[in-house]
Motif scaffolding. Sequence first.
Motif, mmCIF file in Angstrom:
data_model
loop_
_atom_site.group_PDB
_atom_site.id
_atom_site.type_symbol
_atom_site.label_atom_id
_atom_site.label_comp_id
_atom_site.label_asym_id
_atom_site.label_seq_id
_atom_site.Cartn_x
_atom_site.Cartn_y
_atom_site.Cartn_z
ATOM 1 N N HIS A 1 7.041 -24.228 29.878
ATOM 2 C CA HIS A 1 6.791 -24.415 28.448
ATOM 3 C C HIS A 1 8.103 -24.664 27.700
ATOM 4 O O HIS A 1 9.043 -23.874 27.792
ATOM 5 N N HIS A 2 8.160 -25.750 26.985
ATOM 6 C CA HIS A 2 9.228 -26.049 26.026
ATOM 7 C C HIS A 2 10.641 -25.888 26.593
ATOM 8 O O HIS A 2 11.436 -25.080 26.094
ATOM 9 N N PRO A 3 11.006 -26.643 27.619
ATOM 10 C CA PRO A 3 12.398 -26.591 28.092
ATOM 11 C C PRO A 3 13.332 -27.176 27.035
ATOM 12 O O PRO A 3 12.991 -28.141 26.355
ATOM 13 N N HIS A 4 14.510 -26.577 26.902
ATOM 14 C CA HIS A 4 15.476 -27.077 25.919
ATOM 15 C C HIS A 4 16.865 -26.580 26.282
ATOM 16 O O HIS A 4 17.034 -25.453 26.749
ATOM 17 N N LEU A 5 17.856 -27.428 26.073
ATOM 18 C CA LEU A 5 19.237 -27.108 26.431
ATOM 19 C C LEU A 5 20.036 -26.531 25.274
ATOM 20 O O LEU A 5 21.226 -26.269 25.419
ATOM 21 N N LEU B 1 5.952 -30.070 25.931
ATOM 22 C CA LEU B 1 7.027 -30.611 25.107
ATOM 23 C C LEU B 1 6.579 -30.709 23.653
ATOM 24 O O LEU B 1 5.381 -30.806 23.373
ATOM 25 N N VAL B 2 7.543 -30.704 22.743
ATOM 26 C CA VAL B 2 7.260 -30.889 21.322
ATOM 27 C C VAL B 2 6.985 -32.369 21.066
ATOM 28 O O VAL B 2 7.450 -33.243 21.816
ATOM 29 N N THR B 3 6.232 -32.660 20.018
ATOM 30 C CA THR B 3 5.896 -34.034 19.671
ATOM 31 C C THR B 3 7.148 -34.909 19.596
ATOM 32 O O THR B 3 8.111 -34.572 18.911
ATOM 33 N N GLY B 4 7.137 -36.020 20.321
ATOM 34 C CA GLY B 4 8.248 -36.956 20.314
ATOM 35 C C GLY B 4 9.230 -36.774 21.450
ATOM 36 O O GLY B 4 9.952 -37.717 21.800
ATOM 37 N N GLN B 5 9.287 -35.580 22.061
ATOM 38 C CA GLN B 5 10.254 -35.345 23.131
ATOM 39 C C GLN B 5 9.928 -36.142 24.380
ATOM 40 O O GLN B 5 10.843 -36.608 25.076
ATOM 41 N N CYS B 6 8.667 -36.303 24.688
ATOM 42 C CA CYS B 6 8.286 -37.056 25.891
ATOM 43 C C CYS B 6 8.846 -38.477 25.832
ATOM 44 O O CYS B 6 9.376 -38.988 26.822
ATOM 45 N N ALA C 1 -3.036 -31.885 23.522
ATOM 46 C CA ALA C 1 -2.414 -30.918 22.625
ATOM 47 C C ALA C 1 -2.221 -29.589 23.344
ATOM 48 O O ALA C 1 -3.027 -29.199 24.193
ATOM 49 N N PHE C 2 -1.130 -28.909 22.999
ATOM 50 C CA PHE C 2 -0.832 -27.626 23.623
ATOM 51 C C PHE C 2 -1.810 -26.560 23.140
ATOM 52 O O PHE C 2 -2.042 -26.398 21.951
ATOM 53 N N ARG C 3 -2.376 -25.831 24.100
ATOM 54 C CA ARG C 3 -3.259 -24.720 23.785
ATOM 55 C C ARG C 3 -2.628 -23.452 24.337
ATOM 56 O O ARG C 3 -2.530 -23.298 25.557
#
Length: 230
Positions: free
Chosen positions: A97-101, A152-157, A178-180
Motif C-alpha cells: 500500500h502506497h509506496p513512497h520514497l 497508488l495515489v491518483t496520478g502516480q501510476c 478504487a482503493f477500498r
Amino acid sequence: NDKQKKNNPPPPPRHDNATRSYSITCTGVDTHEELTAKYKDIDFVLQRIRQCRLPSSSSSSANVGLSTRILHGINAVEITPPSSSSSSPRYHHVIFHHPHLGTEDAARHSRFLHHFFHAAVHRWLIPAENDARARERERDVGRNGGLLYLTLVTGQCRRWKCLDAANERGLVLLRRGAFRPPPPPPAGGEEGETTRYRPRRHQSGKSFAKRRRRRRLREEDGVTETETET
C-alpha cells in the motif's frame, strides 16, 4: 464420449467442511527501534496486529484458521534476504500500500518500481510451478503464480510509469479500481468499526489530515484533483 471422459476425469469432490488456514505476514523496512522512535503508539498497533488471529475452531467463522506474524527490517526491493538463509518464504498474495520514497521525484519512483517488481517476481511471489495444490483447485493463483496488489495515489501510476515497469518484469495487469480499505478482522473488532487502515507519514508517524482538508477545500472551490497534479 467415453474416451473423452477417460482423458478428462471429473475434478475431485470439494470438501466444504475442510479447514482452511490462512497466514498473514506483515513486513516493514524499519526496525522495531526505529518504529518506536517514530510512532508513540507503535506497541498498541503491533499488539492489535498480533491479535488478528482466528482459531479454526472459532464459532464466529467455522472451519477457517487465521494467523499473523510481524517481521521488521525487511526491504521489499532486495532480491535476497538479509539473513544467511539460502531461501525465503514465497507468498500467494503480496500487498504493497502506497509506496513512497519521501520525495516527489517521478524518475526515482519509476526506478523504485522496477526494483520492486523484480524482487516481487524473484523473491516474494510464489511461482506457478510450485503451487500444485492451487492448480488442483483450478484457481488463478497457481496456474499463473502469486498475485501482487499495489496501491497508488491518483496520478502516480502514470507519472511513475508503473505499467511499463510491471510489463518489463513479466507481470500482467488483471484489474484496476478504487482503493477500498480492508475491513477489520472477523474476531476482536470494535462495534461500528469499518476498517483499521490508517495512512500515516513514514518519517514522522503523523496523519495526512491537513492534506485531506486542503484537498476538500480545493474541491469545494471547484478545483479537481487532476488539475492540481504536477
